[in-house]
Design a protein around this motif. Structure first.
Motif, PDB file in Angstrom:
ATOM      1  N   GLY A 185     -60.048  25.998 -38.877  1.00  0.00           N
ATOM      2  CA  GLY A 185     -60.161  24.626 -39.350  1.00  0.00           C
ATOM      3  C   GLY A 185     -59.427  24.416 -40.656  1.00  0.00           C
ATOM      4  N   PRO A 245     -60.366  17.980 -43.849  1.00  0.00           N
ATOM      5  CA  PRO A 245     -60.023  16.838 -42.979  1.00  0.00           C
ATOM      6  C   PRO A 245     -58.903  15.963 -43.517  1.00  0.00           C
ATOM      7  CG  PRO A 245     -62.190  16.549 -43.996  1.00  0.00           C
ATOM      8  CD  PRO A 245     -61.793  17.964 -44.234  1.00  0.00           C
ATOM      9  N   HIS A 290     -66.014  26.788 -38.955  1.00  0.00           N
ATOM     10  CA  HIS A 290     -65.167  25.902 -39.752  1.00  0.00           C
ATOM     11  C   HIS A 290     -65.156  26.372 -41.199  1.00  0.00           C
ATOM     12  CE1 HIS A 290     -63.300  22.333 -41.406  1.00  0.00           C
ATOM     13  NE2 HIS A 290     -63.231  21.769 -40.216  1.00  0.00           N
ATOM     14  N   HIS A 331     -70.070  22.039 -37.992  1.00  0.00           N
ATOM     15  CA  HIS A 331     -68.906  21.571 -37.245  1.00  0.00           C
ATOM     16  C   HIS A 331     -68.809  22.274 -35.897  1.00  0.00           C
ATOM     17  CE1 HIS A 331     -67.956  20.624 -41.444  1.00  0.00           C
ATOM     18  NE2 HIS A 331     -67.113  19.713 -41.001  1.00  0.00           N
ATOM     19  N   GLN A 391     -64.062  19.793 -33.433  1.00  0.00           N
ATOM     20  CA  GLN A 391     -63.747  19.335 -34.785  1.00  0.00           C
ATOM     21  C   GLN A 391     -62.945  20.390 -35.544  1.00  0.00           C
ATOM     22  OE1 GLN A 391     -64.617  16.127 -36.059  1.00  0.00           O
ATOM     23  NE2 GLN A 391     -62.946  16.815 -37.380  1.00  0.00           N
ATOM     24  N   MET A 392     -63.295  21.662 -35.368  1.00  0.00           N
ATOM     25  CA  MET A 392     -62.530  22.735 -36.013  1.00  0.00           C
ATOM     26  C   MET A 392     -61.066  22.676 -35.594  1.00  0.00           C
ATOM     27  SD  MET A 392     -64.985  26.061 -35.603  1.00  0.00           S
ATOM     28  CE  MET A 392     -66.675  25.848 -35.053  1.00  0.00           C
ATOM     29  N   ASP A 396     -59.226  19.430 -36.870  1.00  0.00           N
ATOM     30  CA  ASP A 396     -58.873  19.498 -38.291  1.00  0.00           C
ATOM     31  C   ASP A 396     -57.725  20.473 -38.529  1.00  0.00           C
ATOM     32  OD1 ASP A 396     -60.786  17.662 -39.006  1.00  0.00           O
ATOM     33  OD2 ASP A 396     -62.272  19.135 -39.650  1.00  0.00           O
ATOM     34  N   ALA A 397     -57.735  21.586 -37.792  1.00  0.00           N
ATOM     35  CA  ALA A 397     -56.647  22.557 -37.931  1.00  0.00           C
ATOM     36  C   ALA A 397     -55.322  21.952 -37.472  1.00  0.00           C
ATOM     37  CB  ALA A 397     -56.959  23.817 -37.129  1.00  0.00           C
TER      38      ALA A 397
END
Length: 351
Positions: free
Chosen positions: A181, A184, A234, A315, A319-320, A323-324
């Motif tokens: 991640g 954000p 994350h 997370h 989501q991880m 965001d990555a």
């Protein structure tokens, strides 16, 4: 003030930001061997306040002595070290010198300065190839399958002996599983030097066009689909665990151990499938033999950290990965700026 060694790196930069946001003064020590000062500039941008940065090596005892004499350091988060499993197999002495020797030099400087609170960046590799899952802190420590893991276990043993010899020490050993991640904002994230050794950074570089295909090492493990299974966490959850540990160590002495993971494992094939959903397109892959030093599966039992630190990972996997990808898509060359292409001047103009 909190000293953050390796604070310009992937996890260290996110930790420095979290500390600033929590109101701490921060001093970063980093030799920039696998990190960038740009990350620290962006940390300051996100935090809206400055940090202190000294470029140098954690093995430099004279420098450490000067830092503790010059800054009002109250505690240390120790991230400085080498972390690539494959590289450690090729260069074991370098890993022992940096990860073990650097930790010893740091602790000597801390003791000389009367600073005894330390959060240490350890690894789940200290459990070796555990036979039972999930892995709790009570599981016996194994024989790590690579020098990276061995160096982390050796450093842990050094710290245990230190705390047993002097009751003033308050040390937290944080055993990471697999951090992924990014922040954000997309301003800070993981930017490995050279060919990535971990799964997600390699996938990201394939997705952004820096590499042709993903190499999947080993499809004959005794796992759900034959590929290795890992517990991915994350980086924001990970550094939140560091702040929780830092606060807890104010209340107790001795050595405390906490796993930082989600408690769920994902195989390589599952990770590729989930990332393809984020991308909206397939990722080119090539199947290859196992790598030396890799294990089949590893995921955590994080209940001790939940109970003692009031911490848990928040997370989920999507989501991880999102965001990555946001970080890599926004920074296709990481913190480095792409070099402009040289355009050959026509001969008529050159004369």
């Amino acid at each position: 003030m909190i000293l953050v060694t390796g604070g310009a790196g992937y996890i260290g930069s996110h930790a420095a930001l979290a500390l600033l946001e929590a109101g701490h003064e921060v001093l970063v020590l980093d030799n920039l061997s696998n990190s960038s000062e740009v990350a620290l500039q962006r940390v300051e941008q996100l935090a809206g306040r400055p940090l202190n940065f000294v470029q140098g090596d954690v093995r430099n005892r004279a420098l450490l002595k000067a830092l503790f004499a010059s800054y009002p350091i109250k505690a240390v988060m120790h991230f400085a070290g080498l972390k690539a499993v494959g590289e450690s197999v090729r260069e074991p002495l370098r890993y022992y010198e940096t990860n073990v020797g650097g930790s010893i030099a740091l602790c000597q400087a801390m003791a000389d300065a009367g600073v005894f609170r330390l959060v240490f960046s350890s690894s789940a590799t200290v459990y070796g190839e555990a036979s039972l899952m999930p892995i709790s802190e009570d599981c016996p420590l194994g024989v790590p399958t690579n020098p990276y893991g061995q160096s982390k276990l050796m450093a842990e043993n050094v710290l245990r002996g230190l705390a047993e010899s002097d009751p003033r020490w308050s040390i937290g050993l944080l055993r990471y599983f697999n951090p992924i991640g990014a922040h954000p904002s997309g301003l800070i994230g993981e930017d490995p030097d050279g060919i990535p050794n971990n799964l997600l950074p390699f996938m990201l570089q394939v997705a952004v066009g820096r590499r042709q295909e993903l190499n999947i090492y080993g499809t004959d493990y005794a796992t759900v689909d034959g590929t290795g299974v890992r517990d991915y966490i994350h980086v924001l959850d990970l550094v939140n665990g560091h702040l929780k540990a830092l606060n807890r160590l104010q209340e107790q002495t001795g050595v405390s151990v906490w796993n930082l993971g989600t408690g769920k494992g994902y195989s390589v094939f599952e990770m590729v499938c989930a990332f393809e959903q984020v991308l909206g397109r397939p990722l080119p892959c090539r199947l290859r033999p196992r790598r030396p030093g890799d294990i089949a599966q590893c995921w955590s039992d994080p209940r001790k950290a939940a109970r003692e630190l009031d911490w848990k990972a928040e997370h989920g996997l999507q989501q991880m990965l999102a965001d990555a990808w946001n970080w890599q898509r926004s920074n296709p060359h990481g913190y480095a700026q792409p070099q402009p292409q040289r355009i050959a001047m026509p001969a008529a103009l050159a004369s």
